[in-house]
Design a protein around this motif. Structure first.
Motif, mmCIF file in Angstrom:
data_model
loop_
_atom_site.group_PDB
_atom_site.id
_atom_site.type_symbol
_atom_site.label_atom_id
_atom_site.label_comp_id
_atom_site.label_asym_id
_atom_site.label_seq_id
_atom_site.Cartn_x
_atom_site.Cartn_y
_atom_site.Cartn_z
ATOM 1 N N UNK A 253 15.953 1.501 0.439
ATOM 2 C CA UNK A 253 15.051 1.866 1.531
ATOM 3 C C UNK A 253 13.951 2.794 1.027
ATOM 4 N N UNK A 254 14.303 3.746 0.174
ATOM 5 C CA UNK A 254 13.308 4.655 -0.380
ATOM 6 C C UNK A 254 12.280 3.893 -1.212
ATOM 7 N N UNK A 255 12.753 2.977 -2.046
ATOM 8 C CA UNK A 255 11.835 2.197 -2.882
ATOM 9 C C UNK A 255 10.895 1.379 -1.997
ATOM 10 N N UNK A 256 11.419 0.826 -0.930
ATOM 11 C CA UNK A 256 10.579 0.047 -0.017
ATOM 12 C C UNK A 256 9.474 0.906 0.570
ATOM 13 N N UNK A 257 9.804 2.129 0.971
ATOM 14 C CA UNK A 257 8.787 3.029 1.524
ATOM 15 C C UNK A 257 7.737 3.390 0.477
ATOM 16 N N UNK A 258 8.176 3.665 -0.750
ATOM 17 C CA UNK A 258 7.229 4.002 -1.822
ATOM 18 C C UNK A 258 6.322 2.813 -2.136
ATOM 19 N N UNK A 259 6.906 1.634 -2.188
ATOM 20 C CA UNK A 259 6.125 0.426 -2.448
ATOM 21 C C UNK A 259 5.048 0.231 -1.388
ATOM 22 N N UNK A 260 5.422 0.365 -0.127
ATOM 23 C CA UNK A 260 4.470 0.158 0.957
ATOM 24 C C UNK A 260 3.338 1.184 0.908
ATOM 25 N N UNK A 261 3.674 2.430 0.596
ATOM 26 C CA UNK A 261 2.622 3.444 0.509
ATOM 27 C C UNK A 261 1.644 3.126 -0.614
ATOM 28 N N UNK A 262 2.167 2.789 -1.786
ATOM 29 C CA UNK A 262 1.273 2.563 -2.921
ATOM 30 C C UNK A 262 0.499 1.253 -2.802
ATOM 31 N N UNK A 263 1.049 0.267 -2.130
ATOM 32 C CA UNK A 263 0.271 -0.943 -1.845
ATOM 33 C C UNK A 263 -0.917 -0.575 -0.948
ATOM 34 N N UNK A 264 -0.659 0.284 0.029
ATOM 35 C CA UNK A 264 -1.732 0.767 0.902
ATOM 36 C C UNK A 264 -2.766 1.558 0.101
ATOM 37 N N UNK A 265 -2.296 2.445 -0.785
ATOM 38 C CA UNK A 265 -3.213 3.261 -1.586
ATOM 39 C C UNK A 265 -4.044 2.403 -2.538
ATOM 40 N N UNK A 266 -3.433 1.370 -3.096
ATOM 41 C CA UNK A 266 -4.184 0.485 -3.986
ATOM 42 C C UNK A 266 -5.245 -0.286 -3.210
ATOM 43 N N UNK A 267 -4.895 -0.715 -1.998
ATOM 44 C CA UNK A 267 -5.866 -1.429 -1.169
ATOM 45 C C UNK A 267 -7.066 -0.539 -0.857
ATOM 46 N N UNK A 268 -6.815 0.748 -0.715
ATOM 47 C CA UNK A 268 -7.891 1.709 -0.456
ATOM 48 C C UNK A 268 -8.608 2.134 -1.735
ATOM 49 N N UNK A 269 -8.128 1.638 -2.891
ATOM 50 C CA UNK A 269 -8.702 1.938 -4.210
ATOM 51 C C UNK A 269 -8.531 3.407 -4.585
ATOM 52 N N UNK A 270 -7.443 4.010 -4.118
ATOM 53 C CA UNK A 270 -7.115 5.381 -4.509
ATOM 54 C C UNK A 270 -6.270 5.397 -5.781
ATOM 55 N N UNK A 271 -5.609 4.296 -6.070
ATOM 56 C CA UNK A 271 -4.878 4.129 -7.324
ATOM 57 C C UNK A 271 -5.237 2.749 -7.874
ATOM 58 N N UNK A 272 -5.163 2.617 -9.184
ATOM 59 C CA UNK A 272 -5.526 1.336 -9.795
ATOM 60 C C UNK A 272 -4.369 0.342 -9.770
ATOM 61 N N UNK A 273 -3.138 0.847 -9.836
ATOM 62 C CA UNK A 273 -1.962 -0.011 -9.842
ATOM 63 C C UNK A 273 -0.852 0.638 -9.020
ATOM 64 N N UNK A 274 0.040 -0.185 -8.549
ATOM 65 C CA UNK A 274 1.230 0.334 -7.860
ATOM 66 C C UNK A 274 2.194 0.846 -8.929
ATOM 67 N N UNK A 275 2.509 2.150 -8.949
ATOM 68 C CA UNK A 275 3.335 2.710 -10.035
ATOM 69 C C UNK A 275 4.833 2.505 -9.812
ATOM 70 N N UNK A 276 5.188 1.298 -9.422
ATOM 71 C CA UNK A 276 6.588 0.913 -9.237
ATOM 72 C C UNK A 276 6.799 -0.372 -10.031
ATOM 73 N N UNK A 277 7.735 -0.392 -10.978
ATOM 74 C CA UNK A 277 7.965 -1.621 -11.753
ATOM 75 C C UNK A 277 8.244 -2.805 -10.831
ATOM 76 N N UNK A 278 7.653 -3.952 -11.180
ATOM 77 C CA UNK A 278 7.768 -5.141 -10.335
ATOM 78 C C UNK A 278 8.480 -6.268 -11.084
#
Length: 248
Positions: A97-122
């Motif tokens: 559940x924690x990983x899911x929340x982190x993934x969703x946040x960083x996908x959102x941040x990447x869409x906003x171009x605040x990060x270049x990549x999602x820092x969660x191994x895929x």
């Protein structure tokens, strides 16, 4: 206040840095319409999961900011949360559940171009596809081209509770489905929709033992009904916790 001007409900969680700085980019994640319309406890779970990761970055990874996180940081966080004898060693369901929340946040941040990549191994998402071999059917994995976090736990669903006393069931229904507090009064911050209908649905599965599809029809046709549960009944969670048909 500006939060009122934006229509942000009271109780919406927010995060502050160790220096008590309010990051508008970070906290805008909690202000998305689809999250604001959901249950408050879901918002709190998202904020808590993100807060734990950000504290780890600050305390154990050289004071890193969330924008600078890498996959190596996530791998280290995974080890600490699940395997390190000095860590909390959370179970698989909690970690996933924690990983899911982190993934969703960083996908959102990447869409906003605040990060270049999602820092969660895929890893590639692999769906089962039925195939026939001789007289047997079996499922084989198929690469869909999408990715999911590679650190999802493989030991989820380890704790299964099949029976629940009637009193405990009524508490679960009143608090979790109908939105009451421990005193039996409606909670002001409960945002569940169709609470009466959902309560009727769960009661009907306990009372009648119907399959989910049958109970769903009954729940729709009697939106305000409350079914009586015998005080000494022993209830099966397979009946009183249906997997679909509820809106919370």
């Amino acid at each position: 206040m500006w939060l009122d001007d934006l229509g942000i409900p009271d109780g919406t969680p927010y995060l502050l840095s160790p220096r008590f700085v309010y990051d508008t980019d970070l906290n805008s994640y909690f202000h998305r319409v689809n999250l604001l319309e959901g249950p408050l406890n879901s918002q709190i779970n998202r904020a808590s999961a993100l807060c734990r990761k950000l504290n780890f970055l600050h305390q154990s990874r050289g004071g890193k900011n969330w924008r600078d996180a890498t996959e190596a940081d996530h791998t280290a966080y995974h080890y600490w949360r699940r395997l390190d004898p000095r860590g909390p060693r959370v179970d698989g369901d909690t970690w996933s559940q924690e990983v899911s929340h982190l993934q969703q946040f960083y996908v959102y941040a990447k869409r906003k171009q605040w990060v270049s990549e999602v820092p969660v191994p895929q890893r590639p998402r692999r769906d089962g596809k039925a195939e026939q071999k001789g007289n047997r059917h079996r499922s084989r994995p198929v690469d869909t081209g999408e990715t999911v976090p590679a650190t999802y736990a493989h030991d989820t669903g380890g704790e299964v509770i099949e029976w629940l006393p009637a009193r405990s069931y009524r508490r679960w229904r009143d608090v979790g489905v109908l939105g009451y507090d421990r005193e039996g009064l409606p909670r002001d911050n409960f945002r569940g929709r169709w609470a009466s209908r959902n309560g009727t649905f769960t009661d009907s599965t306990v009372r009648t033992g119907c399959h989910e599809a049958h109970s769903w029809v009954e729940g729709l046709s009697r939106p305000g009904a409350r079914a009586a549960v015998p005080p000494d009944a022993q209830l099966s969670l397979r009946d009183c916790a249906p997997s679909r048909g509820l809106e919370g």
